[in-house]
Write a protein that holds these residues in place. Structure first.
Motif, mmCIF file in Angstrom:
data_model
loop_
_atom_site.group_PDB
_atom_site.id
_atom_site.type_symbol
_atom_site.label_atom_id
_atom_site.label_comp_id
_atom_site.label_asym_id
_atom_site.label_seq_id
_atom_site.Cartn_x
_atom_site.Cartn_y
_atom_site.Cartn_z
ATOM 1 N N ASN A 195 -4.510 6.683 -2.370
ATOM 2 C CA ASN A 195 -4.187 6.463 -0.850
ATOM 3 C C ASN A 195 -3.751 4.859 -1.119
ATOM 4 N N PRO A 196 -4.573 4.075 -1.484
ATOM 5 C CA PRO A 196 -4.426 2.362 -1.450
ATOM 6 C C PRO A 196 -2.834 2.028 -2.033
ATOM 7 N N LEU A 197 -2.645 2.634 -3.064
ATOM 8 C CA LEU A 197 -1.675 2.513 -3.873
ATOM 9 C C LEU A 197 -0.167 2.571 -3.040
ATOM 10 N N ILE A 198 -0.384 3.966 -2.492
ATOM 11 C CA ILE A 198 0.968 4.469 -1.856
ATOM 12 C C ILE A 198 1.106 3.628 -0.498
ATOM 13 N N TYR A 199 0.123 3.479 0.037
ATOM 14 C CA TYR A 199 0.201 2.549 1.266
ATOM 15 C C TYR A 199 0.735 1.097 1.238
ATOM 16 N N SER A 200 -0.034 0.451 -0.122
ATOM 17 C CA SER A 200 0.351 -0.932 -0.468
ATOM 18 C C SER A 200 1.655 -1.053 -0.877
ATOM 19 N N LEU A 201 2.355 -0.188 -1.634
ATOM 20 C CA LEU A 201 3.301 -0.046 -2.352
ATOM 21 C C LEU A 201 4.607 -0.139 -1.521
ATOM 22 N N ARG A 202 4.461 0.518 -0.288
ATOM 23 C CA ARG A 202 5.635 0.852 0.620
ATOM 24 C C ARG A 202 5.490 -0.133 1.774
ATOM 25 N N ASN A 203 4.422 -1.007 1.846
ATOM 26 C CA ASN A 203 4.218 -1.756 3.147
ATOM 27 C C ASN A 203 4.172 -3.297 2.738
ATOM 28 N N PRO A 204 5.269 -3.804 3.212
ATOM 29 C CA PRO A 204 5.659 -5.658 2.907
ATOM 30 C C PRO A 204 4.158 -6.252 3.419
ATOM 31 N N GLY A 249 -12.292 -0.356 -5.488
ATOM 32 C CA GLY A 249 -11.555 -1.773 -5.530
ATOM 33 C C GLY A 249 -10.300 -1.605 -4.568
ATOM 34 N N GLY A 250 -9.722 -0.529 -4.935
ATOM 35 C CA GLY A 250 -8.405 -0.641 -3.998
ATOM 36 C C GLY A 250 -8.434 -0.342 -2.557
ATOM 37 N N ASN A 251 -9.615 0.731 -2.252
ATOM 38 C CA ASN A 251 -9.729 0.810 -0.935
ATOM 39 C C ASN A 251 -10.505 -0.248 -0.171
ATOM 40 N N LEU A 252 -11.394 -1.025 -0.925
ATOM 41 C CA LEU A 252 -12.090 -2.349 -0.344
ATOM 42 C C LEU A 252 -10.947 -3.249 0.002
ATOM 43 N N GLY A 253 -9.946 -3.239 -0.939
ATOM 44 C CA GLY A 253 -8.728 -4.389 -0.904
ATOM 45 C C GLY A 253 -7.966 -4.037 0.505
ATOM 46 N N ILE A 254 -7.866 -2.605 0.709
ATOM 47 C CA ILE A 254 -7.259 -2.247 1.645
ATOM 48 C C ILE A 254 -7.668 -2.609 2.966
ATOM 49 N N LEU A 255 -9.188 -2.420 3.079
ATOM 50 C CA LEU A 255 -10.073 -2.836 4.307
ATOM 51 C C LEU A 255 -10.023 -4.201 4.500
ATOM 52 N N LEU A 305 -1.833 -6.654 10.915
ATOM 53 C CA LEU A 305 -2.376 -5.303 10.724
ATOM 54 C C LEU A 305 -3.212 -4.829 11.752
ATOM 55 N N HIS A 306 -3.716 -5.590 12.800
ATOM 56 C CA HIS A 306 -4.605 -5.283 13.723
ATOM 57 C C HIS A 306 -3.832 -4.314 14.795
ATOM 58 N N THR A 307 -3.341 -3.055 14.334
ATOM 59 C CA THR A 307 -2.691 -2.115 15.207
ATOM 60 C C THR A 307 -3.367 -0.768 14.915
ATOM 61 N N PRO A 308 -3.012 0.133 15.871
ATOM 62 C CA PRO A 308 -3.765 1.576 15.647
ATOM 63 C C PRO A 308 -3.587 2.220 14.257
ATOM 64 N N MET A 309 -2.457 1.945 13.629
ATOM 65 C CA MET A 309 -1.944 2.928 12.378
ATOM 66 C C MET A 309 -3.044 2.361 11.281
ATOM 67 N N TYR A 310 -3.294 0.930 11.428
ATOM 68 C CA TYR A 310 -4.172 0.394 10.264
ATOM 69 C C TYR A 310 -5.714 0.545 10.455
ATOM 70 N N PHE A 311 -5.784 0.538 12.023
ATOM 71 C CA PHE A 311 -7.297 0.979 12.392
ATOM 72 C C PHE A 311 -7.532 2.291 11.747
ATOM 73 N N PHE A 312 -6.817 3.309 11.887
ATOM 74 C CA PHE A 312 -7.122 4.685 11.302
ATOM 75 C C PHE A 312 -7.016 4.563 9.716
ATOM 76 N N LEU A 313 -6.163 3.626 9.066
ATOM 77 C CA LEU A 313 -6.171 3.633 7.866
ATOM 78 C C LEU A 313 -7.134 2.991 7.238
ATOM 79 N N GLY A 314 -7.880 2.176 7.772
ATOM 80 C CA GLY A 314 -9.056 1.594 7.585
ATOM 81 C C GLY A 314 -10.365 2.352 7.414
ATOM 82 N N ASN A 315 -10.251 3.344 8.202
ATOM 83 C CA ASN A 315 -11.315 4.380 8.655
ATOM 84 C C ASN A 315 -11.222 5.338 7.269
ATOM 85 N N LEU A 316 -9.907 5.656 7.080
ATOM 86 C CA LEU A 316 -9.574 6.465 6.022
ATOM 87 C C LEU A 316 -9.829 5.982 4.544
ATOM 88 N N SER A 317 -9.841 4.680 4.476
ATOM 89 C CA SER A 317 -10.238 3.906 3.258
ATOM 90 C C SER A 317 -11.548 4.029 3.237
#
Length: 314
Positions: A290-299, A44-50, A59-71
């Motif tokens: 992973n999704p917790l760490i990224y979502s908690l620190r990113n507005p 659920g958390g990783n689908l939420g990030i995706l 969030l349509h940037t290279p960093m989040y493109f890689f993060l989506g793949n990581l999820s």
């Protein structure tokens, strides 16, 4: 349990017995509930990030493109190990066919290997964004992103196939009890009747390529990032730059720490017992965190998730 053999001539096993996390049957319902919740939370958390990355233009940037793949990889990695364990906890059937064991090992190493290279690509992305901001958009364009992801999958596929094929050539004539909750290389090496020297050399050599080289690149990238950030005169600028990197470094620390502990300590029963805990960290907790760490620190991620929640409740 009695060993099941493919034929009496070469005494090849057709199944393994996975002991799981504990042999105390009274704890099985508790473990089932805990890992079912962990699996649902991870997926659920990783689908939420995706979903957040897809719907939020910021969030349509290279960093989040890689993060989506990581999820997506995290969903794959946890799905390879946890659902089969839940089925065994529910059915109390510990036997796993040899072919199913090899398949699980292959897909686990495939997803984990891509993880290694994607984490490296994310470090390179942060290096370019902070150290070379003027040329960032041209040096990290869509084609470069696609090449980095494609190369990650190709290298990991070669690694997973090599280990799976090499393991399939070993003789397993008994015992067939695996002291783990999923099929992996170290506990299976311990059961082989033939020499595992070549397999262990392959594990070490490919480990240097799959984990050692990426780790060196990640450390090198972040040393240069740290040097560049310290030259920023604004305290707010420094805080923002370090904030975008700290989440990634936390994931890298968990992932590589657990991997090194699991694969650099081969051969002993004690190491196998301890590797169960590390296996939980690597296959369950890390994908869930992973999704917790990224979502908690990113507005931006938080805002996108709140928007998705509002839409779902509307």
């Amino acid at each position: 349990k009695d060993l099941k053999l493919m034929d009496e001539g070469n005494q090849t096993l057709t199944e393994f017995i996975l002991l799981g996390l504990t042999e105390r049957w009274e704890l099985q319902p508790v473990l089932f509930a805990i890992f079912l919740l962990a699996y649902v939370a991870t997926v659920g958390g990783n689908l939420g990030i995706l979903a957040a990355i897809l719907v939020e233009p910021k969030l349509h940037t290279p960093m989040y493109f890689f993060l989506g793949n990581l999820s997506m990889l995290d969903i794959g990695c946890v799905s390879v190990t946890v659902p089969p364990m839940l089925v065994r906890l529910l059915s109390q059937e510990q036997a796993v066919p040899f072919a199913a064991c090899l398949s699980q090992l292959f897909f686990f190493h495939l997803f984990a290997g891509v993880d290694c290279f994607l984490l490296t690509a994310m470090a390179y992305d942060r290096f370019l964004a902070i150290c070379h901001p003027l040329t960032y958009t041209t040096r990290m364009g869509p084609r470069v992103q696609a090449v980095l992801v494609g190369a990650s999958w190709a290298c990991s596929l070669g690694n997973a196939l090599t280990h799976t094929v090499a393991l399939s050539t070993l003789d397993f004539c008994g015992p067939n009890v695996v002291n783990h909750f999923y099929c992996d290389l170290p506990p299976l090496f311990h059961l082989a009747c033939s020499s595992t020297r070549l397999n262990e050399l392959l594990l070490f050599a490919l480990g240097v390529i799959m984990a050692g080289a990426p780790m060196i690149l990640i450390v090198t990238s972040y040393l240069q990032v740290a040097a560049a950030v310290l030259q920023i005169r604004s305290a707010e600028g420094q805080r923002k730059a370090f904030s975008t990197c700290s989440s990634h470094l936390a994931i890298v620390g968990i992932f590589y720490g657990a991997g090194i502990f699991s694969y650099m300590r081969l051969g002993s029963i004690e190491a196998s017992d301890q590797s169960k805990g590390v296996g939980i960290l690597n296959t369950v907790l890390s994908p869930m965190l992973n999704p917790l760490i990224y979502s908690l620190r990113n507005p931006d991620v938080q805002g996108a998730l709140r928007g998705l929640l509002a839409l779902s409740l509307a």
